[in-house]
Design a protein around this motif. Structure first.
Motif, PDB file in Angstrom:
ATOM      1  N   VAL A 298       0.828  -1.202   0.000  1.00  0.00           N
ATOM      2  CA  VAL A 298       0.000   0.000   0.000  1.00  0.00           C
ATOM      3  C   VAL A 298       0.862   1.252   0.000  1.00  0.00           C
ATOM      4  N   PHE A 299       1.902   1.248   0.830  1.00  0.00           N
ATOM      5  CA  PHE A 299       2.782   2.414   0.911  1.00  0.00           C
ATOM      6  C   PHE A 299       3.543   2.635  -0.399  1.00  0.00           C
ATOM      7  N   ILE A 300       3.913   1.550  -1.058  1.00  0.00           N
ATOM      8  CA  ILE A 300       4.618   1.685  -2.331  1.00  0.00           C
ATOM      9  C   ILE A 300       3.709   2.338  -3.368  1.00  0.00           C
ATOM     10  N   VAL A 301       2.438   1.905  -3.398  1.00  0.00           N
ATOM     11  CA  VAL A 301       1.476   2.489  -4.340  1.00  0.00           C
ATOM     12  C   VAL A 301       1.229   3.960  -4.004  1.00  0.00           C
TER      13      VAL A 301
ATOM     14  N   ILE B  98       8.753   4.411  -4.318  1.00  0.00           N
ATOM     15  CA  ILE B  98       9.981   3.919  -3.704  1.00  0.00           C
ATOM     16  C   ILE B  98      10.836   5.122  -3.314  1.00  0.00           C
ATOM     17  N   GLY B  99      11.280   5.165  -2.086  1.00  0.00           N
ATOM     18  CA  GLY B  99      12.085   6.297  -1.639  1.00  0.00           C
ATOM     19  C   GLY B  99      12.000   6.466  -0.143  1.00  0.00           C
ATOM     20  N   PRO B 100      12.427   7.608   0.374  1.00  0.00           N
ATOM     21  CA  PRO B 100      12.470   7.808   1.827  1.00  0.00           C
ATOM     22  C   PRO B 100      11.095   7.969   2.470  1.00  0.00           C
ATOM     23  N   LEU B 101      10.113   8.499   1.735  1.00  0.00           N
ATOM     24  CA  LEU B 101       8.820   8.800   2.355  1.00  0.00           C
ATOM     25  C   LEU B 101       8.123   7.575   2.943  1.00  0.00           C
ATOM     26  N   PRO B 102       7.947   6.475   2.189  1.00  0.00           N
ATOM     27  CA  PRO B 102       7.293   5.307   2.802  1.00  0.00           C
ATOM     28  C   PRO B 102       8.090   4.727   3.965  1.00  0.00           C
TER      29      PRO B 102
ATOM     30  N   ALA C  24      14.670  -1.860   8.837  1.00  0.00           N
ATOM     31  CA  ALA C  24      13.969  -3.017   8.269  1.00  0.00           C
ATOM     32  C   ALA C  24      13.317  -2.653   6.936  1.00  0.00           C
ATOM     33  N   SER C  25      12.763  -1.457   6.835  1.00  0.00           N
ATOM     34  CA  SER C  25      12.123  -1.029   5.587  1.00  0.00           C
ATOM     35  C   SER C  25      13.130  -0.882   4.463  1.00  0.00           C
ATOM     36  N   GLU C  26      14.327  -0.452   4.799  1.00  0.00           N
ATOM     37  CA  GLU C  26      15.347  -0.252   3.772  1.00  0.00           C
ATOM     38  C   GLU C  26      15.768  -1.555   3.104  1.00  0.00           C
ATOM     39  N   PHE C  27      15.511  -2.681   3.754  1.00  0.00           N
ATOM     40  CA  PHE C  27      15.854  -3.954   3.148  1.00  0.00           C
ATOM     41  C   PHE C  27      15.081  -4.180   1.850  1.00  0.00           C
ATOM     42  N   ILE C  28      13.841  -3.678   1.768  1.00  0.00           N
ATOM     43  CA  ILE C  28      13.012  -3.993   0.603  1.00  0.00           C
ATOM     44  C   ILE C  28      12.411  -2.765  -0.075  1.00  0.00           C
TER      45      ILE C  28
ATOM     46  N   SER D 145      14.074   0.377  -0.486  1.00  0.00           N
ATOM     47  CA  SER D 145      15.012   1.456  -0.790  1.00  0.00           C
ATOM     48  C   SER D 145      16.196   0.941  -1.596  1.00  0.00           C
ATOM     49  N   GLY D 146      16.813   1.871  -2.325  1.00  0.00           N
ATOM     50  CA  GLY D 146      18.050   1.576  -3.033  1.00  0.00           C
ATOM     51  C   GLY D 146      19.254   2.172  -2.334  1.00  0.00           C
ATOM     52  N   THR D 147      19.019   2.795  -1.186  1.00  0.00           N
ATOM     53  CA  THR D 147      20.103   3.346  -0.367  1.00  0.00           C
ATOM     54  C   THR D 147      19.780   3.091   1.103  1.00  0.00           C
TER      55      THR D 147
END
Length: 249
Positions: A109-112, A116-120, A192-196, A198-200
């Motif tokens: 849901v957050f991705i939609v 993809i980025g820092p906000l979600p 944990a969120s950065e694992f899936i 984020s690209g940084t």
């Protein structure tokens, strides 16, 4: 130094030395884990090289943003709920069971919604951290002496001045427990969120190192996170002790 501090350091030192020994004699293969001393040396080398400088800055900014937003929102929501007993009775069971719901199921849901980025990532950190601040705010406001609120009424202070100059200072020693937990949950949510998502970020860098069998980078980054969390927790505990000492005067 207090006895409990000595015992704590002895336990930590014993665990580190035991792990170092197991790695050095080959009981734990190098393909599974490198020795703690190697982790530390490689971590220092990585920090000096700046290889993961962008990832570290990105993660720290996300954690700081999530922590500040969660603390402010949690305090304001707790402040709004506290004078409404019926609403509080309705909401408190939901708050108590909140962490039984895995927030990470809302990733799609957050991705939609945010892409993809820092906000979600920040949103997930806020969702994990905010509720503990709400409950700490309610608990802290419950402990404010009634005479202080009566004084505010006598002086006809508006609600916002009462909250800012009466309730916040009086409840601060209790609120800080919520601040500490909010920071801890923000760390968990962001990394944990950065694992899936984020690209940084440190989480992404750890996942990348794991997927590419770069054990030295992976364990060095994990050690960095562990030391960073420990340092921040020590600082927050020091501040908390000051507040608690002030409360007992």
């Amino acid at each position: 130094m207090k006895v409990e501090n000595c015992l704590r350091l002895a336990v930590i030192a014993g665990l580190i030395l035991g792990l170092e020994l197991l790695c050095r004699i080959g009981a734990i293969p190098a393909t599974v884990m490198i020795a703690p001393s190697q982790m530390f040396v490689h971590m220092c080398a990585l920090l000096a090289s700046g290889k993961f400088g962008l990832d570290i800055r990105t993660t720290l900014m996300n954690i700081a943003a999530a922590s500040v937003i969660a603390v402010l929102l949690g305090f304001l929501i707790g402040l709004a709920i506290h004078p409404l007993p019926s609403l509080r009775r309705a909401i408190e069971p939901l708050l108590a069971s909140y962490y039984a719901v895995p927030s990470f199921i809302f990733y799609p849901v957050f991705i939609v919604m945010f892409g993809i980025g820092p906000l979600p990532i920040i949103v997930i950190g806020v969702l994990l951290a905010m509720v503990t601040m709400i409950t700490s705010t309610l608990s802290g406001l419950d402990r404010i002496p009634p005479a202080m609120r009566k004084s505010a009424k006598v002086f006809r202070l508006p609600r916002w001045r009462t909250a800012l100059f009466i309730e916040l200072p009086a409840a601060l020693p209790y609120l800080f427990a919520g601040v500490k937990l909010s920071v801890a949950y923000a760390f968990i949510g962001v990394i944990a969120s950065e694992f899936i998502l984020s690209g940084t970020g440190i989480g992404y860098a750890i996942a990348y190192a794991y997927n590419n069998f770069e054990n030295q980078d992976m364990y060095a980054l994990m050690l960095f996170v562990l030391l960073l969390v420990t340092l921040i927790n020590m600082v927050l505990n020091s501040i908390d002790r000051r507040f608690q000492a002030r409360r007992h005067r």
